[in-house]
Design a protein around this motif. Structure first.
Motif, PDB file in Angstrom:
ATOM      1  N   GLU A  89       0.828  -1.206   0.000  1.00  0.00           N
ATOM      2  CA  GLU A  89       0.000   0.000   0.000  1.00  0.00           C
ATOM      3  C   GLU A  89       0.858   1.250   0.000  1.00  0.00           C
ATOM      4  O   GLU A  89       0.544   2.235  -0.678  1.00  0.00           O
ATOM      5  N   THR A  90       1.962   1.212   0.729  1.00  0.00           N
ATOM      6  CA  THR A  90       2.853   2.379   0.778  1.00  0.00           C
ATOM      7  C   THR A  90       3.437   2.664  -0.596  1.00  0.00           C
ATOM      8  O   THR A  90       3.489   3.818  -1.061  1.00  0.00           O
ATOM      9  N   GLU A  91       3.894   1.617  -1.275  1.00  0.00           N
ATOM     10  CA  GLU A  91       4.487   1.787  -2.599  1.00  0.00           C
ATOM     11  C   GLU A  91       3.441   2.270  -3.615  1.00  0.00           C
ATOM     12  O   GLU A  91       3.749   3.097  -4.486  1.00  0.00           O
ATOM     13  N   SER A  92       2.232   1.757  -3.505  1.00  0.00           N
ATOM     14  CA  SER A  92       1.189   2.190  -4.429  1.00  0.00           C
ATOM     15  C   SER A  92       0.841   3.659  -4.200  1.00  0.00           C
ATOM     16  O   SER A  92       0.608   4.418  -5.148  1.00  0.00           O
ATOM     17  N   ARG A  93       0.818   4.062  -2.929  1.00  0.00           N
ATOM     18  CA  ARG A  93       0.535   5.469  -2.644  1.00  0.00           C
ATOM     19  C   ARG A  93       1.637   6.370  -3.200  1.00  0.00           C
ATOM     20  O   ARG A  93       1.367   7.451  -3.742  1.00  0.00           O
ATOM     21  N   GLU A  94       2.890   5.945  -3.069  1.00  0.00           N
ATOM     22  CA  GLU A  94       4.000   6.745  -3.608  1.00  0.00           C
ATOM     23  C   GLU A  94       3.897   6.857  -5.135  1.00  0.00           C
ATOM     24  O   GLU A  94       4.133   7.929  -5.709  1.00  0.00           O
TER      25      GLU A  94
END
Length: 461
Positions: free
Chosen positions: A259-264
């Motif tokens: 989720e963190t990578e997708s948000r970035e």
């Protein structure tokens, strides 16, 4: 590299101009030639008519029998050549009668004139004056005729009826004149036209090529600017699109994504899309400003209040950059203009943001004062300055003095172009003064409300 379309257009312009001028010169030459021909022939006609009437008046007093030459006329005309008789040789020492015919007779013998006496049945009775071989005999009933001898020489002739003393029809008097001198002058005029017209057309063609080049110069400059704009726009728009594609590609290559990578990834894509949309909006605004299709809402705007609003809004941004932002209102009265408040605010905010962006340390000063019937606003900074060779291009679209730094700060290179378009739409002007290392000063001049007797409506749709 020159554009073939522009060169072809220039050639077509030069060709059309040369063709029109050649047609006009040709028509002018033809009309001039015809006018001169008529003028020469009119002069010959008047001269012939005068001589013929003088002979006619005096001859009728000597004619006694139809178709017969009196002995008295043989004495008056020493070279009188009767039909079916040998023609006498003219002797200059022959005494002529002292009568009214002497002067006219002398003119016949000393110039290219001839006299012919023709009977009622159009039979040649006698001749005098110029003797031309092969000159055809003509009926006396035709008043005006142009004849030609075997050698091709032309003669102009008038015929008048003759009467005896007792008013019987004697025959006709024909007085003619050689057109050799007239034809020589007309031939010289023809040669001049045949030689002069082609030379004139060539000179017109060369001047047309030069003039069409001058006429095409603004078009060529506009075309080059359009090409440069297209190249710059493509380059600028490619950057965010490339970044978005790279972000999407990197995400697709990952087998799993947190989720963190997708948000970035989405944050990066959103930032680039926002930059892309901002650039498109600026381009659309600039295009509408330059084409005068943007609807403005003109109203009375107090520049004194606007200066304070700018200071309040950008003080925080200046402090973050370690800059001092201040105003200097050098007038004791409010300066009002008739303008669209949003556009004027955008104009000045662009200048203030540029000043803060390119001033590493120091201060940014906003000045307001009146100069005759104009309000003058100065945005002065102590920043890096602009080189002399860049001053001519700072208002061009996508032009950046420091490209790398502008991109890193989010600039699109359209702010100053938009500022110039807004100023010009409000009948004002903008200029810049700068030196490397000494900062820059942008000067905006706008007409005061007092200089406009009636409120203007800037609806340019």
């Amino acid at each position: 590299m020159r554009n073939k379309i522009l060169d072809r257009t220039r050639l077509q312009l030069a060709g059309c101009y040369s063709a029109v001028m050649a047609l006009l010169l040709g028509l002018s030459g033809l009309v001039s030639y015809q006018v001169l021909v008529r003028a020469y022939l009119y002069s010959v006609d008047q001269e012939l008519q005068g001589i013929a009437k003088a002979f006619h008046k005096n001859l009728e007093q000597s004619l006694t029998e139809p178709a017969k030459i009196p002995q008295r006329l043989e004495g008056i005309f020493p070279d009188l050549c009767l039909a079916n008789r040998p023609c006498p040789q003219l002797n200059d020492s022959v005494d002529r009668s002292e009568n009214a015919l002497d002067q006219k007779i002398a003119s016949v013998y000393q110039s290219n004139y001839y006299l012919r006496f023709v009977s009622r049945s159009d039979q040649l009775v006698a001749t005098s004056g110029l003797r031309s071989e092969g000159l055809p005999e003509t009926p006396g009933k035709i008043e005006w005729q142009t004849l030609q001898n075997q050698e091709g020489e032309r003669f102009h002739q008038i015929s008048l009826p003759l009467h005896t003393i007792d008013r019987k029809v004697w025959g006709y008097l024909q007085v003619g004149r050689s057109l050799r001198e007239v034809d020589r002058r007309l031939a010289a005029l023809q040669n001049m036209l045949l030689i002069g017209l082609p030379i004139s057309v060539v000179l017109v063609g060369l001047s047309s090529w030069w003039l069409s080049g001058l006429a095409m110069r603004p078009v060529q400059q506009s075309y080059q600017q359009m090409q440069q704009f297209t190249a710059d726009a493509a380059h600028e728009l490619r950057t965010p699109i490339t970044a978005i594609l790279a972000t999407i590609d990197s995400v697709l290559r990952m087998p799993t994504i947190s989720e963190t990578e997708s948000r970035e990834a989405f944050t990066t894509a959103e930032r680039q899309v926002s930059r892309f949309l901002g650039m498109v909006k600026d381009l659309l605004l600039l295009s509408r400003l330059e084409q005068h299709t943007l609807t403005f809402q003109p109203q009375t705007l107090c520049l004194n209040d606007l200066m304070f609003d700018l200071i309040d809004e950008f003080t925080a941004l200046a402090e973050v950059s370690n800059l001092a932002l201040s105003e200097q209102i050098q007038t004791n009265k409010p300066l009002e203009i008739v303008a669209d408040e949003d556009q004027i605010y955008r104009l000045l905010s662009n200048l203030v943001i540029n000043a803060i962006r390119y001033t590493p340390s120091g201060k940014v000063t906003l000045k307001l004062y009146q100069e005759r019937d104009q309000a003058v606003i100065q945005v002065q900074d102590t920043g890096i300055g602009i080189a002399a060779e860049d001053l001519l291009h700072v208002f061009d679209r996508f032009y950046r003095v420091d490209s790398d730094r502008s991109r890193n700060s989010g600039g699109t290179g359209l702010g100053l172009a938009i500022a110039k378009a807004i100023v010009e739409t409000h009948d004002g002007s903008i200029q810049v003064q700068s030196r490397i290392g000494s900062g820059s000063t942008f000067i905006v001049r706008l007409p005061l409300k007092s200089s406009r007797p009636l409120p203007i409506k800037l609806n340019l749709v």
